[in-house]
Design a protein around this motif. Structure first.
Motif, mmCIF file in Angstrom:
data_model
loop_
_atom_site.group_PDB
_atom_site.id
_atom_site.type_symbol
_atom_site.label_atom_id
_atom_site.label_comp_id
_atom_site.label_asym_id
_atom_site.label_seq_id
_atom_site.Cartn_x
_atom_site.Cartn_y
_atom_site.Cartn_z
ATOM 1 N N CYS A 99 -2.097 -0.915 2.797
ATOM 2 C CA CYS A 99 -1.594 -0.375 1.523
ATOM 3 C C CYS A 99 -2.369 0.898 1.185
ATOM 4 O O CYS A 99 -3.593 0.896 1.135
ATOM 5 C CB CYS A 99 -1.753 -1.397 0.404
ATOM 6 S SG CYS A 99 -0.719 -2.853 0.569
ATOM 7 N N ARG A 100 -1.633 1.983 0.946
ATOM 8 C CA ARG A 100 -2.268 3.268 0.643
ATOM 9 C C ARG A 100 -1.914 3.814 -0.732
ATOM 10 O O ARG A 100 -2.557 4.735 -1.211
ATOM 11 C CB ARG A 100 -1.875 4.310 1.707
ATOM 12 C CG ARG A 100 -2.355 3.973 3.091
ATOM 13 C CD ARG A 100 -3.875 4.135 3.174
ATOM 14 N NE ARG A 100 -4.358 3.778 4.487
ATOM 15 C CZ ARG A 100 -5.102 2.713 4.753
ATOM 16 N NH1 ARG A 100 -5.451 1.912 3.800
ATOM 17 N NH2 ARG A 100 -5.501 2.448 5.977
ATOM 18 N N THR A 101 -0.885 3.270 -1.347
ATOM 19 C CA THR A 101 -0.476 3.758 -2.663
ATOM 20 C C THR A 101 -0.440 2.598 -3.647
ATOM 21 O O THR A 101 -0.419 1.429 -3.248
ATOM 22 C CB THR A 101 0.926 4.398 -2.612
ATOM 23 O OG1 THR A 101 1.882 3.362 -2.297
ATOM 24 C CG2 THR A 101 0.994 5.510 -1.576
ATOM 25 N N ALA A 102 -0.409 2.939 -4.916
ATOM 26 C CA ALA A 102 -0.314 1.910 -5.954
ATOM 27 C C ALA A 102 0.980 1.124 -5.814
ATOM 28 O O ALA A 102 1.003 -0.097 -6.021
ATOM 29 C CB ALA A 102 -0.407 2.548 -7.332
ATOM 30 N N GLU A 103 2.050 1.804 -5.432
ATOM 31 C CA GLU A 103 3.336 1.127 -5.255
ATOM 32 C C GLU A 103 3.278 0.122 -4.116
ATOM 33 O O GLU A 103 3.792 -0.991 -4.228
ATOM 34 C CB GLU A 103 4.465 2.145 -5.003
ATOM 35 C CG GLU A 103 4.784 3.031 -6.179
ATOM 36 C CD GLU A 103 3.803 4.190 -6.343
ATOM 37 O OE1 GLU A 103 3.092 4.557 -5.367
ATOM 38 O OE2 GLU A 103 3.718 4.729 -7.455
ATOM 39 N N GLU A 104 2.654 0.525 -2.992
ATOM 40 C CA GLU A 104 2.527 -0.393 -1.857
ATOM 41 C C GLU A 104 1.673 -1.600 -2.238
ATOM 42 O O GLU A 104 1.994 -2.734 -1.878
ATOM 43 C CB GLU A 104 1.894 0.325 -0.657
ATOM 44 C CG GLU A 104 2.808 1.331 0.009
ATOM 45 C CD GLU A 104 2.089 2.127 1.103
ATOM 46 O OE1 GLU A 104 0.847 2.040 1.213
ATOM 47 O OE2 GLU A 104 2.788 2.839 1.838
#
Length: 183
Positions: A99-104
């Motif tokens: 996971c690299r983003t807040a959405e992920e």
């Protein structure tokens, strides 16, 4: 007194989580065998977050702010489940580490952790080695009751004012949040 004993026990759990974080960080940095790099990474990340949450929970519980304390205790419960599930499911740990983003991260949490999904995986593993944490055990009933109380602190309704009707209700809720987080 029970309150003092709980604080001492709570402090011991904070020390344990800090030690877990140090060990997870060392395992991650040195590539220690036994866990995959993603498992070490996830355990280090979750234990760091647990340390912060426990510090906040302690402060809130000791200053008689049970509702915010219970909101954090609910997050602690999910993070503990997450740390345990990372240890037993390598592929899930890899997805978490990716996971690299807040959405992920939000999508990961919703799919794999929220709603007791992680605890179901943990219960299955515990049952496989002979420890019964099925829904009809005393522990499972207690856990469900406490999680319902903690969930009410997060998802309160219009009838909930956050002000206890009686002082002993306030202490009971505060004690429950401290006790659950410590446990």
């Amino acid at each position: 007194s029970t309150d003092v004993d709980l604080v001492f026990l709570f402090d011991q759990s904070v020390i344990w989580v800090r030690a877990l974080h140090g060990a997870a960080n060392a395992g991650r940095q040195q590539g220690t065998p036994g866990l995959s790099p993603a498992q070490w990474h996830g355990l280090a990340a979750i234990s760091a977050r647990l340390t912060e949450q426990l510090a906040a929970l302690r402060l809130l519980a000791l200053t008689d702010l049970p509702m915010p304390a219970m909101q954090i205790a609910r997050a602690i419960s999910e993070d503990v489940d997450m740390a345990l599930v990372i240890l037993i499911r390598r592929k899930l740990a890899a997805r978490f580490a990716a996971c690299r983003t807040a959405e992920e991260a939000s999508d990961f949490w919703r799919r794999h952790i929220a709603g007791g999904r992680a605890f179901r995986s943990i219960s299955e593993r515990l049952y496989a080695v002979g420890i019964d944490h099925s829904a009809d055990t005393d522990y499972a009933k207690w856990r469900k009751s406490v999680l319902t109380t903690l969930g009410a602190a997060v998802h309160s309704n219009a009838l909930s004012t956050g002000v206890p009707a009686r002082p002993q209700d306030h202490v009971l809720l505060n004690g429950d949040s401290l006790h659950f987080a410590t446990f």
